[in-house]
Write an enzyme that holds these catalytic residues in place. Sequence first.
Site, mmCIF file in Angstrom:
data_model
loop_
_atom_site.group_PDB
_atom_site.id
_atom_site.type_symbol
_atom_site.label_atom_id
_atom_site.label_comp_id
_atom_site.label_asym_id
_atom_site.label_seq_id
_atom_site.Cartn_x
_atom_site.Cartn_y
_atom_site.Cartn_z
ATOM 1 N N THR A 392 -4.677 7.809 -1.109
ATOM 2 C CA THR A 392 -3.340 8.129 -0.687
ATOM 3 C C THR A 392 -2.765 6.775 -0.351
ATOM 4 O OG1 THR A 392 -4.107 10.266 0.103
ATOM 5 C CG2 THR A 392 -2.223 9.338 1.271
ATOM 6 N N THR A 410 0.624 10.792 -2.239
ATOM 7 C CA THR A 410 -0.723 10.786 -2.805
ATOM 8 C C THR A 410 -0.821 11.549 -4.119
ATOM 9 O OG1 THR A 410 -3.038 11.327 -2.270
ATOM 10 C CG2 THR A 410 -1.398 12.904 -1.543
ATOM 11 N N GLY A 484 -6.659 7.861 3.532
ATOM 12 C CA GLY A 484 -8.033 7.987 4.040
ATOM 13 C C GLY A 484 -8.545 9.412 4.122
HETATM 14 N N1 GLY Z 1 -5.150 14.672 -0.279
HETATM 15 C C1 GLY Z 1 -5.392 14.206 1.011
HETATM 16 C C2 GLY Z 1 -4.494 14.800 2.043
HETATM 17 O O1 GLY Z 1 -3.429 15.276 1.712
HETATM 18 O O2 GLY Z 1 -4.834 14.829 3.207
#
Ligand code: GLY
Length: 581
Positions: A392, A410, A484
């Site tokens: 992300t 992300t 993360g």
């Molecule tokens: N794909 C990681 C999040 O959205 O937390």
Amino acid sequence: MRSRRPLYAALVCVVASLPFSASAQDAAILSAEARFHPVIAERGMVSSQEALATEIGVDVLKAGGNAVDAAVAVSFALAVTLPRAGNIGGGGFMIVHASKTGETVAIDYREKAPAAATEDMFLNDAGDADSVKSRFSGLGVGVPGTVRGLALAHQRYGSGTLTWADLIEPSIVLAREGFPVSDDLASSLSSNWIRMHLARDDEATRIFYGPTDGPPAAGTITTRPDLAATLQSIADDGPDAFYSGPIAEAIVAKVNDAGGRMSLDDLSGYAAEVRAPVTGRYKGYTIASMPPPSSGGVHLIQILNILEGLPIAESGLNAAKTIHLMSEAMSYAYADRSMFLGDPDFVDVPVGWLTSTDYAEEIRAKIDPDHATPSSEIRPGTPPAPYESNETTHFSVVDEAGNAVSNTYTLNFSYGVGFVADGTGILLNNELDDFSAKKGVPNAYGLIGGEANAVEANKRPLSSMTPTIVFKDDKVFLVTGSPGGSRIITTVLQIVVNVIDHGLDIASATAAPRIHDQWLPDEIRIEQGISPDTIRLLEEMGHTVALKDAMGSTQSILVTPEGTLHGAADPRSAGSLADGY
Ligand code: GLY
């Protein structure tokens, strides 16, 4: 760009001898004890994970754009220069503070499940969760939200001085004329995992490895002609160029060829939402962060509420006692995450209860100051009935007028699902793996989910992204956030407590070693830099301590009481840059 580091260093020497009656963090900002120094600017600043994108954002600010204009330009630029996370084929969240009205809003442009999604679509014939379906097939691809989210932000909160096309133009130039491959991009494209991930798609292989017949070396000038043409269409015809017509058709074809269930109606029907941020108070500061469908803001505030009554400032940064108390608070919050968090358009998320000081007090009372509580003894709480309703990237922007943007977006995995919609240059996400494929089965980040985050048609999967703005006396004090996965919430938490409790300047707060506890697995993850003595003391309290890879990549801007901007790009990410003017 003017760099003020040398001036700052000189200033540190002068002020070290001055008497201060300021609060801990004011003193720390000017502290000669600091081993790391922020980048300093007076008028505007951008901190992002990629230097070219940061400079594009600073140029927008200099040209009279506001923080939202800069954020739109940075987002499009990262889609070109940081393709593992910057995107137009994914989604994210943006917290915007408009200084003129004092309004702070949360823009939700998270991907959605298509209308044909079903609760069992990530299960195999035996009824078990099949992560190949959710992570590596078209079924894992959510309807992208980035382009609609950026358009909404620009339309409602942009300065009006720069057009949508003006803000996309620098990215079109990068993609069409080429840009030097950064160390970070060269390194990620040459990793074995990414080579295998992208090798599953001929189009991705052609784009990322074709021109150089293998991974490009750092410094190689690379172009992205398909992406340039896509960006040009979006610049000329607005966001509809992405959500209908040839680009939408190419996305749907690619997703469905890879086993997915997306339709043109899913794309044309996608809308970004403006939501009220989740807010809390911590030691005289106001925290505004992302509400559901992110779990980030809720649990950031929940953990801060628990910590407010615990002596972590007294025990000190990364002391065993501090890590123990933080780890216990984190563990209770992640247990609640597994039970209560999901898309608020589908489930009733008990935000008020989870972020209440009464509930924090209830949890605090269960924490033994000297001994670890095994995760098997930590259960999600019981809300009063009926209750109210690793890859992300984050960047932060503050402009001269005091507007601020905290944006995290992300593709989920590095390079998302690894497929590029043919002829468009658009990398697609695998965000739907953030749903709970089956109750109690962990997702890619080891996070457990329940009914609240089950797959449903048109639903947004739960996220941990935590774009955050901290206010002092109604003025922006700190803008921060991080990538993360599951570690995002605790990474952002540590930036906040390192500044507020431990009095660190923003650069030192960023560089300090991080810890993380997410309830299950029952362990405290630590970065390099926590002393062996501390680890031994934690183990004596009953904790399992595991040394893991570096966590997060925070991009933060702190505004001093005098209005000076202090930026800190995380040294954990090669190529990150905070810059201003
Ligand atoms: N794909 C990681 C999040 O959205 O937390």
